[in-house]
Motif scaffolding. Sequence first.
Motif, PDB file in Angstrom:
ATOM      1  N   GLU A  68      -2.624   3.129  -0.273  1.00 12.81           N
ATOM      2  CA  GLU A  68      -2.658   1.628  -0.569  1.00 12.81           C
ATOM      3  C   GLU A  68      -2.742  -0.132   0.308  1.00 12.81           C
ATOM      4  O   GLU A  68      -3.212   0.030   0.842  1.00 12.81           O
ATOM      5  CB  GLU A  68      -1.017   0.988  -1.329  1.00 12.81           C
ATOM      6  CG  GLU A  68      -1.011   2.155  -2.699  1.00 12.81           C
ATOM      7  CD  GLU A  68      -3.030   1.150  -3.613  1.00 12.81           C
ATOM      8  OE1 GLU A  68      -2.567   0.180  -3.243  1.00 12.81           O
ATOM      9  OE2 GLU A  68      -2.953   1.870  -5.304  1.00 12.81           O
ATOM     10  N   THR A  69      -2.161   1.639   1.520  1.00 12.50           N
ATOM     11  CA  THR A  69      -1.693   0.631   2.798  1.00 12.50           C
ATOM     12  C   THR A  69      -2.371   0.345   3.189  1.00 12.50           C
ATOM     13  O   THR A  69      -3.237  -0.715   3.608  1.00 12.50           O
ATOM     14  CB  THR A  69      -0.648   1.517   3.537  1.00 12.50           C
ATOM     15  OG1 THR A  69       0.556   1.449   3.129  1.00 12.50           O
ATOM     16  CG2 THR A  69      -0.689   0.709   5.236  1.00 12.50           C
ATOM     17  N   LYS A  71      -5.404   0.427   2.152  1.00 14.25           N
ATOM     18  CA  LYS A  71      -6.787  -0.854   1.355  1.00 14.25           C
ATOM     19  C   LYS A  71      -6.431  -2.114   1.656  1.00 14.25           C
ATOM     20  O   LYS A  71      -7.127  -2.480   1.507  1.00 14.25           O
ATOM     21  CB  LYS A  71      -6.864  -0.409  -0.232  1.00 14.25           C
ATOM     22  CG  LYS A  71      -7.384   0.588  -0.677  1.00 14.25           C
ATOM     23  CD  LYS A  71      -7.229   1.123  -2.411  1.00 14.25           C
ATOM     24  CE  LYS A  71      -7.965   1.964  -2.764  1.00 14.25           C
ATOM     25  NZ  LYS A  71      -8.595   2.380  -3.604  1.00 14.25           N
ATOM     26  N   LYS A  72      -5.304  -2.088   1.544  1.00 12.15           N
ATOM     27  CA  LYS A  72      -4.354  -3.522   2.208  1.00 12.15           C
ATOM     28  C   LYS A  72      -5.455  -3.931   4.009  1.00 12.15           C
ATOM     29  O   LYS A  72      -5.319  -4.870   3.973  1.00 12.15           O
ATOM     30  CB  LYS A  72      -3.074  -3.480   2.399  1.00 12.15           C
ATOM     31  CG  LYS A  72      -2.517  -3.546   1.060  1.00 12.15           C
ATOM     32  CD  LYS A  72      -0.737  -3.690   0.791  1.00 12.15           C
ATOM     33  CE  LYS A  72       0.076  -3.674   0.079  1.00 12.15           C
ATOM     34  NZ  LYS A  72       1.162  -3.643  -0.558  1.00 12.15           N
ATOM     35  N   GLU A  73      -5.307  -2.604   4.729  1.00  9.83           N
ATOM     36  CA  GLU A  73      -5.447  -3.200   5.698  1.00  9.83           C
ATOM     37  C   GLU A  73      -7.104  -3.246   6.539  1.00  9.83           C
ATOM     38  O   GLU A  73      -7.506  -4.352   6.244  1.00  9.83           O
ATOM     39  CB  GLU A  73      -4.936  -2.029   7.056  1.00  9.83           C
ATOM     40  CG  GLU A  73      -3.844  -1.931   7.362  1.00  9.83           C
ATOM     41  CD  GLU A  73      -3.921  -0.155   8.111  1.00  9.83           C
ATOM     42  OE1 GLU A  73      -5.192  -0.122   8.258  1.00  9.83           O
ATOM     43  OE2 GLU A  73      -2.478  -0.050   8.483  1.00  9.83           O
ATOM     44  N   GLU A  75      -8.260  -4.690   4.048  1.00  6.51           N
ATOM     45  CA  GLU A  75      -8.937  -6.102   3.053  1.00  6.51           C
ATOM     46  C   GLU A  75      -8.845  -7.938   3.534  1.00  6.51           C
ATOM     47  O   GLU A  75      -9.222  -8.826   3.907  1.00  6.51           O
ATOM     48  CB  GLU A  75      -7.975  -6.055   1.383  1.00  6.51           C
ATOM     49  CG  GLU A  75      -8.820  -5.335   0.663  1.00  6.51           C
ATOM     50  CD  GLU A  75      -7.743  -5.338  -0.465  1.00  6.51           C
ATOM     51  OE1 GLU A  75      -6.755  -6.044  -0.745  1.00  6.51           O
ATOM     52  OE2 GLU A  75      -7.830  -4.445  -1.830  1.00  6.51           O
ATOM     53  N   GLU A  76      -8.363  -7.800   4.970  1.00  6.96           N
ATOM     54  CA  GLU A  76      -7.819  -8.191   5.322  1.00  6.96           C
ATOM     55  C   GLU A  76      -8.479  -8.963   6.608  1.00  6.96           C
ATOM     56  O   GLU A  76      -9.715  -8.657   7.372  1.00  6.96           O
ATOM     57  CB  GLU A  76      -6.217  -7.998   6.854  1.00  6.96           C
ATOM     58  CG  GLU A  76      -5.333  -7.690   6.330  1.00  6.96           C
ATOM     59  CD  GLU A  76      -3.915  -7.207   6.906  1.00  6.96           C
ATOM     60  OE1 GLU A  76      -4.730  -7.534   7.454  1.00  6.96           O
ATOM     61  OE2 GLU A  76      -2.932  -6.926   6.190  1.00  6.96           O
TER      62      GLU A  76
END
Length: 76
Positions: A68-69, A71-73, A75-76
């Motif tokens: 999850e971490t 995937k957030k990275e 997406e930025e």
Amino acid sequence: MMQEHVKIFTGMPIIASRLKTILEQAEIPTILKDEAESGRLAGFGSHSLSAQLFILNTDLEKAKPIIETYKKEIEE
């Protein structure tokens, strides 16, 4: 519980490779399936531009926050 591999990521090979490295640093073994690279090494062409990353189902709970971490990275 029976151990089996589960797919946790499908995407660009370079992004999947980075996630593989992060998970392995957390002592979570992975399998990276990159059909384009496999075809290239065997002398065959492939139009696939994605790779799949697998882990054991027994490692899934440990891997979820890492995935999850990551995937957030990306997406930025």
